[in-house]
Design a protein around this motif. Structure first.
Motif, PDB file in Angstrom:
ATOM      1  N   TYR A  92       0.836  -1.203   0.000  1.00 32.31           N
ATOM      2  CA  TYR A  92       0.000   0.000   0.000  1.00 32.31           C
ATOM      3  C   TYR A  92       0.868   1.248   0.000  1.00 32.31           C
ATOM      4  N   ALA A  93       0.287   2.352  -0.450  1.00 33.23           N
ATOM      5  CA  ALA A  93       1.014   3.610  -0.584  1.00 33.23           C
ATOM      6  C   ALA A  93       0.610   4.588   0.514  1.00 33.23           C
ATOM      7  N   SER A  94       1.458   5.574   0.711  1.00 33.00           N
ATOM      8  CA  SER A  94       1.155   6.639   1.662  1.00 33.00           C
ATOM      9  C   SER A  94       0.107   7.580   1.074  1.00 33.00           C
ATOM     10  N   VAL A  95      -0.749   8.072   1.942  1.00 40.35           N
ATOM     11  CA  VAL A  95      -1.752   9.064   1.546  1.00 40.35           C
ATOM     12  C   VAL A  95      -1.599  10.262   2.473  1.00 40.35           C
ATOM     13  N   GLY A  96      -1.295  11.424   1.904  1.00 40.59           N
ATOM     14  CA  GLY A  96      -1.117  12.632   2.706  1.00 40.59           C
ATOM     15  C   GLY A  96       0.334  12.979   2.949  1.00 40.59           C
ATOM     16  N   THR A  97       1.266  12.172   2.437  1.00 36.65           N
ATOM     17  CA  THR A  97       2.693  12.438   2.562  1.00 36.65           C
ATOM     18  C   THR A  97       3.431  11.754   1.418  1.00 36.65           C
ATOM     19  N   THR A  98       4.559  12.323   1.035  1.00 42.32           N
ATOM     20  CA  THR A  98       5.385  11.692  -0.010  1.00 42.32           C
ATOM     21  C   THR A  98       6.377  10.708   0.583  1.00 42.32           C
ATOM     22  N   SER A  99       6.440  10.636   1.911  1.00 38.51           N
ATOM     23  CA  SER A  99       7.335   9.681   2.579  1.00 38.51           C
ATOM     24  C   SER A  99       6.703   8.293   2.588  1.00 38.51           C
ATOM     25  N   ASP A 100       7.426   7.320   3.123  1.00 39.33           N
ATOM     26  CA  ASP A 100       6.913   5.953   3.231  1.00 39.33           C
ATOM     27  C   ASP A 100       6.110   5.731   4.518  1.00 39.33           C
ATOM     28  N   ALA A 101       5.870   6.793   5.278  1.00 40.39           N
ATOM     29  CA  ALA A 101       5.254   6.656   6.604  1.00 40.39           C
ATOM     30  C   ALA A 101       3.818   6.151   6.561  1.00 40.39           C
ATOM     31  N   GLY A 102       3.200   6.178   5.377  1.00 35.61           N
ATOM     32  CA  GLY A 102       1.816   5.716   5.282  1.00 35.61           C
ATOM     33  C   GLY A 102       1.665   4.311   4.740  1.00 35.61           C
ATOM     34  N   LYS A 103       2.781   3.634   4.474  1.00 36.64           N
ATOM     35  CA  LYS A 103       2.711   2.286   3.890  1.00 36.64           C
ATOM     36  C   LYS A 103       2.430   1.265   4.998  1.00 36.64           C
ATOM     37  N   MET A 104       1.172   1.249   5.436  1.00 35.83           N
ATOM     38  CA  MET A 104       0.764   0.451   6.589  1.00 35.83           C
ATOM     39  C   MET A 104      -0.557  -0.262   6.321  1.00 35.83           C
ATOM     40  N   SER A 105      -0.770  -1.359   7.057  1.00 35.74           N
ATOM     41  CA  SER A 105      -2.063  -2.047   7.074  1.00 35.74           C
ATOM     42  C   SER A 105      -2.069  -3.009   8.256  1.00 35.74           C
ATOM     43  N   PRO A 106      -3.237  -3.558   8.601  1.00 38.07           N
ATOM     44  CA  PRO A 106      -3.324  -4.504   9.728  1.00 38.07           C
ATOM     45  C   PRO A 106      -3.113  -5.956   9.319  1.00 38.07           C
ATOM     46  N   HIS A 107      -2.426  -6.211   8.192  1.00 40.26           N
ATOM     47  CA  HIS A 107      -2.399  -7.557   7.627  1.00 40.26           C
ATOM     48  C   HIS A 107      -1.659  -8.572   8.495  1.00 40.26           C
ATOM     49  N   ARG A 108      -0.804  -8.141   9.417  1.00 35.16           N
ATOM     50  CA  ARG A 108      -0.090  -9.098  10.268  1.00 35.16           C
ATOM     51  C   ARG A 108      -0.942  -9.551  11.463  1.00 35.16           C
ATOM     52  N   MET A 109      -2.096  -8.950  11.643  1.00 30.23           N
ATOM     53  CA  MET A 109      -3.012  -9.320  12.730  1.00 30.23           C
ATOM     54  C   MET A 109      -3.920 -10.443  12.224  1.00 30.23           C
ATOM     55  N   ASN A 110      -3.892 -11.586  12.904  1.00 33.84           N
ATOM     56  CA  ASN A 110      -4.520 -12.799  12.379  1.00 33.84           C
ATOM     57  C   ASN A 110      -6.011 -12.931  12.654  1.00 33.84           C
ATOM     58  N   VAL A 111      -6.568 -12.098  13.526  1.00 36.32           N
ATOM     59  CA  VAL A 111      -7.957 -12.279  13.948  1.00 36.32           C
ATOM     60  C   VAL A 111      -8.719 -10.962  13.828  1.00 36.32           C
ATOM     61  N   THR A 112     -10.014 -11.014  14.115  1.00 35.79           N
ATOM     62  CA  THR A 112     -10.829  -9.802  14.033  1.00 35.79           C
ATOM     63  C   THR A 112     -10.753  -8.998  15.334  1.00 35.79           C
ATOM     64  N   THR A 113     -11.201  -7.766  15.249  1.00 40.70           N
ATOM     65  CA  THR A 113     -11.256  -6.861  16.398  1.00 40.70           C
ATOM     66  C   THR A 113     -12.705  -6.560  16.761  1.00 40.70           C
ATOM     67  N   ILE A 114     -12.888  -5.931  17.907  1.00 38.91           N
ATOM     68  CA  ILE A 114     -14.231  -5.486  18.297  1.00 38.91           C
ATOM     69  C   ILE A 114     -14.774  -4.499  17.265  1.00 38.91           C
ATOM     70  N   THR A 115     -13.885  -3.698  16.687  1.00 40.43           N
ATOM     71  CA  THR A 115     -14.314  -2.747  15.661  1.00 40.43           C
ATOM     72  C   THR A 115     -14.750  -3.474  14.387  1.00 40.43           C
ATOM     73  N   ASP A 116     -14.052  -4.550  14.038  1.00 43.99           N
ATOM     74  CA  ASP A 116     -14.488  -5.369  12.894  1.00 43.99           C
ATOM     75  C   ASP A 116     -15.871  -5.953  13.130  1.00 43.99           C
ATOM     76  N   GLU A 117     -16.060  -6.518  14.318  1.00 45.55           N
ATOM     77  CA  GLU A 117     -17.333  -7.198  14.603  1.00 45.55           C
ATOM     78  C   GLU A 117     -18.496  -6.210  14.627  1.00 45.55           C
ATOM     79  N   LEU A 118     -18.257  -4.981  15.084  1.00 49.29           N
ATOM     80  CA  LEU A 118     -19.315  -3.970  15.058  1.00 49.29           C
ATOM     81  C   LEU A 118     -19.655  -3.582  13.627  1.00 49.29           C
ATOM     82  N   ARG A 119     -18.644  -3.478  12.794  1.00 54.62           N
ATOM     83  CA  ARG A 119     -18.885  -3.180  11.376  1.00 54.62           C
ATOM     84  C   ARG A 119     -19.685  -4.298  10.711  1.00 54.62           C
TER      85      ARG A 119
END
Length: 556
Positions: free
Chosen positions: A130-157
């Motif tokens: 994924y790419a950064s949004v709002g900056t030209t640096s690499d600081a936005g290249k993030m996602s939760p893909h290393r988390m193996n399970v759902t969250t309370i926020t996922d379940e509410l959605r």
């Protein structure tokens, strides 16, 4: 005639009783349906990074009535709340709060860890897909893909068919990405450097919304590039140590770690916005941005429950730099109390006083500076891996004929090279045990456990129980060490965390708002209990890796 009248009265009686019973049963069913869940317009999850439980009690007399005191007095206080795993660090902490599980299940075993498949260290939230949004640096290249399970926020959605929104906010990327879960509408974090803007990842969106751009283009950040002095007279801060001491770090150009902090980089309004993270203004900026999100995303404005996840990161940066006994930490929590009051008052006004739920906790605690503890004749000290490495290498050469048997040491875990062990025709469990037993001879190490012990045994309490909950069979190492109480691997100034010791595990847990009773408990609760408790209140599914249990006192 009289018999007919009597018969008629009996029939009428049966009809009236039947009608009353039917009405009573309907009312009972309505009440039962109402008891199934509470339906707030908004849930606000607050994680205060590196908050020890005793910050509530130690600074209590300095807090106003509308922040921490309001949450404690009008909400529910779990006084004996603990992390039940190690390492106690930010990535695993936020993940465990929101998944209701531990690293053994959710897989986030550290902020960074050695990936056995890739043969290199990985970061808990990084994702080059994924790419950064709002900056030209690499600081936005993030996602939760290393988390193996759902969250309370996922379940509410999922429960609301994606109609309920989830917005996550933190100075740290991992403090937003992990609580937001896999399905968040947005997670925002702060890009300091010479930018001072809130950014995100293309995982969530292609471009920043208008309200974020407006916030970034305003002076909402620049106006906090000001001197940091105490909010109250410093001589009233009797709950912390002396201001000028040798146990605290320095800002650039400072010769003493004393108030006021007013260095060139703090004052420069065009560069080094990272320095704001090390002041309480970082928390205020987070609060202001969270309130902007409340308006910009119309959170809590309809019948579907929304979720706002806020993580206050500056408390951790300041704790690391100045230590848990510093005037800086005391001032930070006094100012955070005012930020919480602003947040609560705004929620009252915009969402409705009885229309939201808040929980407040921490991602880990912290140790007092060992150098200070030693000065007070309390056993404490420092551990340096480089100091034991030569002796360990010598042992490995003697016992195995090579030092290549160890591939990596991180998060107090040794990762062994299984191919080398196999080529030496040595049993893996035996190699683990030999190395663990050797490590017990080294200064600063209190205990050593093997991966085989973590897999085969079922620990139910104490340090082994905590280590086992943090042990992920696919990702964790072969030999685990525990340093002696009071011993850390860290510079001589400032505080840190990460251990299974009680100063790192004991943190606050407060519940407040719609459907939450007033009260407290001293019964032990654990971090994975938060998500199933909130799930039970909302009447939604538990996150799919949940190992915690609902806190019944909160539900009653």
């Amino acid at each position: 005639m009289q018999k007919k009248i009597q018969l008629l009265l009996v029939v009428l009686g049966f009809i009236i009783v039947g009608t009353l019973n039917t009405h009573g049963q309907k009312k009972q069913k309505d009440n039962e349906a109402a008891d199934l869940k509470t339906s707030p317009k908004l849930v606000v999850g607050i994680v205060v990074d590196q908050m020890r439980y005793d910050y509530l009690t130690r600074f209590w007399n300095h807090y106003g009535e509308g922040g921490f005191k309001r949450l404690v007095k009008d909400g529910f206080n779990c006084k004996n709340n603990h992390f039940n795993y190690a390492p106690t660090s930010t990535g695993p902490g936020h993940t465990s709060v929101y998944t209701g599980s531990t690293p053994a299940a959710h897989g986030v075993i550290g902020n960074n860890w050695y990936d056995k498949d890739q043969g290199e260290s990985v970061y808990c939230a990084s994702d080059d897909n994924y790419a950064s949004v709002g900056t030209t640096s690499d600081a936005g290249k993030m996602s939760p893909h290393r988390m193996n399970v759902t969250t309370i926020t996922d379940e509410l959605r999922l429960h609301t068919q994606m109609r309920g929104k989830t917005i996550a906010v933190a100075l740290k990327d991992r403090g937003a990405v992990l609580p937001g879960g896999h399905t968040a509408n947005a997670a925002y974090w702060f890009q300091g450097a010479d930018e001072g803007n809130w950014i995100t990842s293309s995982y969530y969106m292609k471009q920043l919304p208008k309200w974020v751009n407006e916030f970034n283009s305003s002076d909402a950040v620049e106006k906090y590039k000001i001197p940091w002095n105490t909010a109250k007279p410093i001589n009233s801060y009797i709950e912390s140590g002396i201001d000028n001491n040798s146990y605290e770090g320095l800002f650039e150009t400072e010769t003493t770690p004393t108030f006021p902090h007013s260095t060139p980089n703090i004052l420069n309004k065009k560069k080094d916005f990272d320095i704001l993270k090390y002041t309480p203004y970082g928390n205020t900026i987070t609060t202001n941005f969270a309130l902007a999100a409340l308006d910009g995303e119309n959170l809590g404005m309809d019948s579907e429950t929304d979720f706002l996840a806020i993580s206050y990161s500056s408390t951790d940066y300041i704790g690391h730099k100045f230590g848990v006994n510093s005037k800086e930490i005391q001032d930070t929590y006094i100012r955070l109390d005012a930020d919480l009051q602003l947040l609560l008052n705004t929620l009252d006004r915009k969402v409705g006083k009885e229309e939201y739920i808040i929980f407040l906790t921490a991602d880990h605690g912290a140790i007092d500076v060992p150098a200070y503890l030693s000065s007070q004749k309390i056993p404490a000290g420092y551990f340096e891996y480089d100091e034991i490495s030569p002796k360990l290498d010598e042992f490995l050469k003697y016992k195995f004929g090579t030092t290549n048997i160890i591939k990596n040491f991180s998060n107090y875990q040794f990762f062994l090279d299984h191919k080398v062990i196999k080529n030496l025709d040595i049993d893996l469990a035996q190699a683990q045990e030999i190395i663990a037993n050797e490590l017990l001879n080294y200064k600063g190490i209190d205990r050593a456990y093997t991966g085989r012990q973590m897999i085969q045994n079922n620990y139910t309490d104490g340090i082994p129980y905590i280590l086992q909950n943090g042990y992920n069979q696919k990702r964790s190492g072969d030999v685990l060490i525990v340093l002696k109480p009071g011993v850390i691997s860290y510079p001589k100034t400032g505080s840190t965390h990460g251990s299974p010791q009680i100063y790192d595990t004991h943190v606050p847990l407060l519940f407040y708002g719609k459907g939450i009773p007033k009260g407290s408990t001293s019964v032990r609760t654990e971090i994975p209990d938060i998500a199933p408790t909130i799930s039970s209140l909302l009447g939604i599914s538990f996150p799919n890796g949940t190992t915690g249990k609902p806190i019944t006192e909160v539900l009653d």
